[in-house]
Design an enzyme around this catalytic site. Structure first.
Site, PDB file in Angstrom:
ATOM      1  CB  CYS A   1       7.880   1.220   3.134  1.00 19.97           C
ATOM      2  SG  CYS A   1       6.328   0.727   3.848  1.00 19.97           S
TER       3      CYS A   1
ATOM      4  NE  ARG B   1       5.891   6.371   9.820  1.00 18.94           N
ATOM      5  CZ  ARG B   1       5.110   5.308   9.858  1.00 18.94           C
ATOM      6  NH1 ARG B   1       5.514   4.208  10.447  1.00 18.94           N
ATOM      7  NH2 ARG B   1       3.918   5.338   9.301  1.00 18.94           N
TER       8      ARG B   1
ATOM      9  CG  PHE C   1       8.576   4.324  -8.130  1.00 14.15           C
ATOM     10  CD1 PHE C   1       7.233   4.160  -8.388  1.00 14.15           C
ATOM     11  CD2 PHE C   1       8.972   4.518  -6.821  1.00 14.15           C
ATOM     12  CE1 PHE C   1       6.294   4.174  -7.373  1.00 14.15           C
ATOM     13  CE2 PHE C   1       8.041   4.533  -5.789  1.00 14.15           C
ATOM     14  CZ  PHE C   1       6.702   4.358  -6.070  1.00 14.15           C
TER      15      PHE C   1
ATOM     16  CE  LYS D   1       6.459  -4.097   1.722  1.00 17.06           C
ATOM     17  NZ  LYS D   1       5.420  -3.556   2.470  1.00 17.06           N
TER      18      LYS D   1
ATOM     19  CG  ASN E   1       8.840  -1.755  -0.286  1.00 17.77           C
ATOM     20  OD1 ASN E   1       8.065  -1.490  -1.200  1.00 17.77           O
ATOM     21  ND2 ASN E   1       8.483  -1.730   0.975  1.00 17.77           N
TER      22      ASN E   1
ATOM     23  CE  LYS F   1       2.925   8.560  -0.495  1.00 18.83           C
ATOM     24  NZ  LYS F   1       2.710   7.381  -1.298  1.00 18.83           N
TER      25      LYS F   1
ATOM     26  CG  HIS G   1       8.550  11.152 -11.072  1.00 18.73           C
ATOM     27  ND1 HIS G   1       8.282  11.792 -12.254  1.00 18.73           N
ATOM     28  CD2 HIS G   1       7.596  10.212 -10.933  1.00 18.73           C
ATOM     29  CE1 HIS G   1       7.216  11.247 -12.818  1.00 18.73           C
ATOM     30  NE2 HIS G   1       6.776  10.284 -12.028  1.00 18.73           N
TER      31      HIS G   1
ATOM     32  CG  LEU H   1      -1.690  -1.240   1.544  1.00 17.38           C
ATOM     33  CD1 LEU H   1      -2.376  -1.122   2.896  1.00 17.38           C
ATOM     34  CD2 LEU H   1      -2.716  -1.459   0.437  1.00 17.38           C
TER      35      LEU H   1
HETATM   36  C1  UDX Z   1       6.007   2.484  -0.595  1.00 15.37           C
HETATM   37  C2  UDX Z   1       5.690   1.436  -1.671  1.00 15.37           C
HETATM   38  O1  UDX Z   1       5.355   2.093  -2.898  1.00 15.37           O
HETATM   39  C3  UDX Z   1       4.592   0.515  -1.213  1.00 15.37           C
HETATM   40  O2  UDX Z   1       4.355  -0.482  -2.187  1.00 15.37           O
HETATM   41  C4  UDX Z   1       5.047  -0.121   0.098  1.00 15.37           C
HETATM   42  O3  UDX Z   1       4.146  -1.043   0.591  1.00 15.37           O
HETATM   43  C5  UDX Z   1       5.306   0.953   1.131  1.00 15.37           C
HETATM   44  O4  UDX Z   1       6.316   1.833   0.621  1.00 15.37           O
HETATM   45  P1  UDX Z   1       5.025   4.791   0.253  1.00 15.37           P
HETATM   46  O5  UDX Z   1       6.135   4.775   1.253  1.00 15.37           O
HETATM   47  O6  UDX Z   1       3.670   5.159   0.692  1.00 15.37           O
HETATM   48  O7  UDX Z   1       4.893   3.356  -0.440  1.00 15.37           O
HETATM   49  O8  UDX Z   1       5.439   5.840  -0.845  1.00 15.37           O
HETATM   50  P2  UDX Z   1       5.871   5.889  -2.381  1.00 15.37           P
HETATM   51  O9  UDX Z   1       4.831   6.578  -3.151  1.00 15.37           O
HETATM   52  O10 UDX Z   1       6.303   4.568  -2.880  1.00 15.37           O
HETATM   53  O11 UDX Z   1       7.134   6.888  -2.286  1.00 15.37           O
HETATM   54  C6  UDX Z   1       8.235   6.607  -1.435  1.00 15.37           C
HETATM   55  C7  UDX Z   1       9.269   7.708  -1.519  1.00 15.37           C
HETATM   56  O12 UDX Z   1       9.909   7.734  -2.777  1.00 15.37           O
HETATM   57  C8  UDX Z   1       8.719   9.120  -1.316  1.00 15.37           C
HETATM   58  O13 UDX Z   1       9.607   9.847  -0.517  1.00 15.37           O
HETATM   59  C9  UDX Z   1       8.649   9.682  -2.716  1.00 15.37           C
HETATM   60  O14 UDX Z   1       8.734  11.086  -2.746  1.00 15.37           O
HETATM   61  C10 UDX Z   1       9.863   9.023  -3.339  1.00 15.37           C
HETATM   62  N1  UDX Z   1       9.772   8.902  -4.804  1.00 15.37           N
HETATM   63  C11 UDX Z   1       8.867   8.057  -5.357  1.00 15.37           C
HETATM   64  C12 UDX Z   1      10.661   9.599  -5.617  1.00 15.37           C
HETATM   65  O15 UDX Z   1      11.503  10.367  -5.133  1.00 15.37           O
HETATM   66  N2  UDX Z   1      10.598   9.407  -6.971  1.00 15.37           N
HETATM   67  C13 UDX Z   1       9.708   8.576  -7.557  1.00 15.37           C
HETATM   68  O16 UDX Z   1       9.729   8.456  -8.792  1.00 15.37           O
HETATM   69  C14 UDX Z   1       8.801   7.886  -6.731  1.00 15.37           C
END
Ligand code: UDX
Length: 434
Positions: A263, A331, A252, A207, A211, A324, A254, A153
């Site tokens: 996570c 965190r 992913f 998992k 990640n 985000k 960006h 998630l």
């Molecule tokens: C993530 C996983 O996507 C999810 O599957 C897992 O179960 C929990 O961890 P989440 O931590 O909610 O989810 O955030 P996510 O949208 O994946 O972004 C994680 C971090 O990466 C953020 O700090 C975001 O800003 C950064 N990010 C993400 C980037 O810098 N560039 C990207 O292209 C994508």
């Protein structure tokens, strides 16, 4: 069907509410009395879009309840999910499994008949087997199956991710366990969600592998962004050109100030430690962790450099503090590194975040919280965009310029249009673009 969800944290609450929405009877149990009381009164302790409505409707319809009494929660449950926290252990980065093991033992003591105990929390490979051992020792008389059903998630999109997942992973060792979990996820068959059935260890590792791979992907594009800056290239176009290759994919990629959240930082660290211990080090993940930590520090230095090499006496507006958008979660947010460093360098920091509840407690003393983005930039020397909340995208460069004293813009999420900001008279810098 009936399910008990142990832990009313992010994962437990979202999963519990979503199973209830599938028509399952769900009882969520947590040891924190005030949390359970709040949930019973319809107050949600976290910000997640759509969760309040889902909890309210399912509680009203009698499918979702909250309790502090574990015995009552697991009574008659077909499956008991462990959704307790697995934070990084202080000192060594290993996942702290004490909550998981304690809850498993409690379930074993309280169980009245056969059931399936499912780990939803992210647990290192081998944990399911250790839980089996605990159950066998605590209740040799009872058949308690162990299964692993990791969550994928994303915060801010968790309900959509639960209701329309790319896949569901089920790790187990008996037909009965697979059957119980497949029945729980039956509503997803209609949308033909792939179900990956594996052994316990494999499910646990999927998992972490997923990640860690995403964290590596982000770090890769962040390093490409640094290279683009030196080489005169544009990271946005590099990402597009790479990502259109179906084998790579566009998501992913960006570039930004480094990943944060509940996570990626914790799971990459735990995976690296487990892999080292098992004698199969995943060095690419170790390097990713180091590069991501260094990147957050580098972002603060970038701001100081843009201010002419010294932040002393300068006012810096920071837009976005959460790790985000669409969450109040702080965190491992880049802001936790960038803001303290700027304060230490003598800057006055004025921030604005649409969900500042946690940030208020975590920012250094003296950091100001404005009510709007425009209030935050009032008379500022520089503005730093740190989290790409949608409302920041629409900010008018002219309005920002007339409110500010200085002309420095650091768009660390590449959310703004460089040409429009330069036209408004700003010295505009972003990530991996000229
Ligand atoms: C993530 C996983 O996507 C999810 O599957 C897992 O179960 C929990 O961890 P989440 O931590 O909610 O989810 O955030 P996510 O949208 O994946 O972004 C994680 C971090 O990466 C953020 O700090 C975001 O800003 C950064 N990010 C993400 C980037 O810098 N560039 C990207 O292209 C994508």
């Amino acid at each position: 069907m009936r399910v008990a969800m142990i832990g009313a944290g992010y994962v437990g609450l979202v999963s519990g509410a979503c199973f209830a929405e599938f028509g399952v009877d769900v009882c969520v149990v947590d040891t924190e009395v005030s949390k359970v009381e709040a949930l019973r009164a319809g107050r949600i302790p976290i910000y997640e879009p759509g969760l309040d409505r889902l909890v309210e409707e399912n509680a009203r319809d009698g499918r979702l309840s909250f309790t502090t009494n574990l015995d009552e929660a697991i009574n008659g449950a077909d499956a008991v999910f462990l959704a307790v926290g697995t934070p990084s252990r202080r000192g060594d980065g290993h996942a702290d499994l004490s909550y998981v093991f304690a809850a498993a033992e409690q379930v074993a003591r309280a169980a009245k008949g056969p059931l399936v105990l499912v780990t939803k929390s992210t647990v290192p490979v081998g944990t399911g087997r250790k839980i089996k051992e605990i159950l066998r020792k605590t209740r040799p008389d009872l058949e308690i199956e162990v299964a692993s059903n990791p969550e994928f998630l994303r915060e801010g999109n968790a309900i959509g991710d639960f209701m329309r997942p790319d896949r569901v992973v089920i790790g187990a060792e008996s037909d009965r366990a697979f059957q119980v979990l497949r029945r729980l996820y039956r509503p997803l068959y209609l949308i033909e969600t792939p179900i990956v059935q594996t052994g316990l260890e494999t499910a646990e590792l999927i998992k972490y592998a997923a990640n860690a791979f995403l964290a590596v992907k982000i770090t890769f594009i962040n390093q490409m962004a640094d290279l683009c800056e030196k080489a005169g290239a544009d990271v946005h176009d590099v990402a597009r050109g790479m990502g259109l290759d179906g084998r790579i994919g566009r998501k992913f990629l960006h570039a930004g100030p480094g990943y944060g959240g509940s996570c990626f930082p914790k799971d990459t660290l735990a995976l690296a430690r487990t892999a080292q211990e098992l004698g199969a080090p995943v060095t690419i993940v170790e390097q990713t962790i180091a590069a991501n930590d260094a990147r957050k520090e580098a972002m603060a230095e970038r701001v100081i450099a843009a201010l002419g090499g010294s932040a002393a006496g300068k006012t810096v507006a920071v837009l976005g503090l959460t790790f985000k958008p669409e969450t109040d979660d702080m965190r491992d947010a880049p802001s936790l590194v960038v803001v303290p460093r700027l304060v230490e360098a003598g800057a006055t920091i004025r921030t604005y975040d649409p969900q500042p509840s946690h940030a208020r407690q975590m920012m250094p003393a003296g950091v100001q919280f404005a009510e709007t983005a425009l209030d935050a930039v009032e008379s500022a020397d520089a503005v730093v965009l740190l989290t790409e909340w949608n409302e920041f995208r629409a900010l008018s460069p002219q309005k920002l310029k007339s409110a500010m004293r200085g002309d420095v813009v650091l768009d660390l999420r590449n959310a703004w249009d460089p040409a429009a900001f330069r036209e408004a008279g700003f010295t505009y810098q972003s990530i991996g673009r000229q």
